[in-house]
Enzyme design. Structure first.
Site, PDB file in Angstrom:
ATOM      1  N   LEU A   1     -38.858  31.505  94.795  1.00 62.45           N
ATOM      2  CA  LEU A   1     -38.657  30.082  95.123  1.00 62.45           C
ATOM      3  C   LEU A   1     -37.365  29.621  94.458  1.00 62.45           C
ATOM      4  O   LEU A   1     -37.223  29.782  93.246  1.00 62.45           O
ATOM      5  CB  LEU A   1     -39.818  29.235  94.595  1.00 62.45           C
ATOM      6  CG  LEU A   1     -41.212  29.490  95.196  1.00 62.45           C
ATOM      7  CD1 LEU A   1     -42.277  28.815  94.349  1.00 62.45           C
ATOM      8  CD2 LEU A   1     -41.275  29.000  96.640  1.00 62.45           C
ATOM      9  N   HIS A   2     -36.440  29.107  95.236  1.00 60.66           N
ATOM     10  CA  HIS A   2     -35.221  28.592  94.596  1.00 60.66           C
ATOM     11  C   HIS A   2     -34.571  27.431  95.346  1.00 60.66           C
ATOM     12  O   HIS A   2     -33.594  26.865  94.883  1.00 60.66           O
ATOM     13  CB  HIS A   2     -34.190  29.706  94.406  1.00 60.66           C
ATOM     14  CG  HIS A   2     -33.510  30.091  95.692  1.00 60.66           C
ATOM     15  ND1 HIS A   2     -34.056  30.989  96.565  1.00 60.66           N
ATOM     16  CD2 HIS A   2     -32.355  29.677  96.259  1.00 60.66           C
ATOM     17  CE1 HIS A   2     -33.256  31.126  97.606  1.00 60.66           C
ATOM     18  NE2 HIS A   2     -32.221  30.335  97.463  1.00 60.66           N
TER      19      HIS A   2
END
Ligand code: UD1
Length: 357
Positions: free
Chosen positions: A200-201
């Site tokens: 997740l970024h």
């Protein structure tokens, strides 16, 4: 013919590697590699050059981090003299990162031809910085290489002349196919048979701290059923620190540093499922046939949903849980590989580029 490649951020490296390799096989082609330095940590950059056997950059502009305007402006300022000095016949840019659009703008003003690898992708969500980068880059590029038919349709709708557009397939999958045998050698002795791999970024996910905390709580719950392995992007690491990361790290939720390409691919091939907001991971999991839950409201890669294993779960953690239950109870969505995701996309690009020599 002199071709200058511009890379800057992690997802550029696996796209440029096969194109440089394919062009190196053709006579009369000289290549220059420019690294903007948008990503600079060893585990976000150097290790990819080593594993993918990309030649050391001829120029490293070391721009580093900053706001979007600062980063884009800094790349433009430092790249303009590089183009003037090297006088390339064609500049190849990759994907949708700030380095891509910054290099494109410089070349457009200097009347240097640009080819865009991974053209035509659209999320139709202009709150995403990458979508702005995609729109601008495609409007001004001279050659546009698309990974799938939807890209051609999007470009036609935006009035881009079909003669510039070439459906070549997916260069990221070229790299995956080439590296799979080596990834298979990367055994992780601590890995259980079943695990969820998480990345997740995206700013929309990780810059919203209450939402980030809710996602981490859901991952903790999932971790009671299968181990959760989460290599953490630097942006996410910063946000997790703000959110009190120690509340979450646990045996069944393994927060790791960003992984080298081969280690990440090894994990992906063995994962029970992936949970992600990355573009590349949606594509790789579709190729590998691994169930993928994408925590976004939209995707610029709809073929991974229409044909592949990808499910857009949106900002709905109940849906994450329910799709997770289906997968672990043996009822995943299933999927097929898109056309031309066959390991030969870079060869097609090289032929087209040299046909225009
Ligand atoms: C960028 C791309 C995104 C891509 C992602 C892959 C843009 C607009 N976004 O997002 O499309 O999916 O890369 O990783 O270009 N940082 C480090 N070390 C690094 C790199 C970054 O610590 O090596 C930190 C910086 O402090 C920065 C943050 O991570 O504040 C974000 O980096 P940035 O380049 O702004 O964008 P990404 O979120 O990585």
């Amino acid at each position: 013919m002199h071709i200058l490649h511009v890379v800057g951020a992690r997802p550029n490296f696996m796209k440029a590697a096969p194109v440089m390799r394919a062009l190196s096989l053709l006579p009369g082609v000289r290549q220059t590699l420019v690294h903007t330095g948008q990503h600079y940590d060893a585990n976000m950059s150097d290790v990819f050059f080593q594993e993918l056997e990309i030649p050391a950059p001829d120029v490293n502009m070391q721009v580093g981090s900053g706001s979007h305007a600062q980063q884009t402006a800094e790349i433009m300022t430092r790249f303009e003299p590089v183009v003037l000095e090297h006088k390339p016949d064609l500049v190849l840019v990759y994907g949708d990162v700030n380095s891509t659009v910054a290099a494109l703008l410089v070349c457009s003003k200097l009347l240097v031809r640009v080819g865009h690898v991974e053209a035509g992708l659209r999320s139709f969500d202009r709150t995403m910085p990458e979508e702005v980068n995609r729109l601008v880059t495609d409007q001004l590029s001279d050659l546009l290489f698309t990974p799938s038919e939807d890209g051609n349709r999007n470009l036609a709708r935006e009035g881009i002349d079909a003669s510039k557009v070439h459906l070549v397939g997916n260069v990221m999958i070229d790299t995956l196919i080439r590296m799979l045998p080596r990834a298979a050698e990367r055994l992780q002795s601590w890995l259980p048979d079943r695990f969820a791999l998480v990345t997740l970024h995206r700013p929309s996910n990780v810059d919203d701290l209450p939402w980030l905390v809710q996602m981490l709580e859901t991952l903790q719950q999932i971790g009671r059923d299968v181990m959760v392995v989460f290599p953490v992007h630097p942006r996410t690491r910063q946000r997790l620190a703000e959110a009190g990361v120690n509340r979450f790290a646990a045996n069944h939720l393994r927060l790791l540093d960003p992984l080298p390409y081969l280690d990440f691919l090894a994990l992906q091939t063995r994962a029970t499922l992936v949970i992600t907001d990355s573009g590349g991971v949606q594509e790789e999991s579709t190729y590998l046939g691994i169930p993928c839950l994408t925590v976004r409201e939209n995707t610029e890669r709809p073929i991974t949903v229409d044909m592949g294993t990808n499910i857009l779960v949106g900002r709905d953690l109940g849906r994450v849980r329910s799709e997770f239950e289906s997968i672990v109870s043996g009822h995943p969505k299933g999927g097929a590989r898109p056309p031309l995701w066959d390991g030969k996309a870079a060869g097609r690009i090289a032929q087209i580029v040299c046909g225009k020599c």
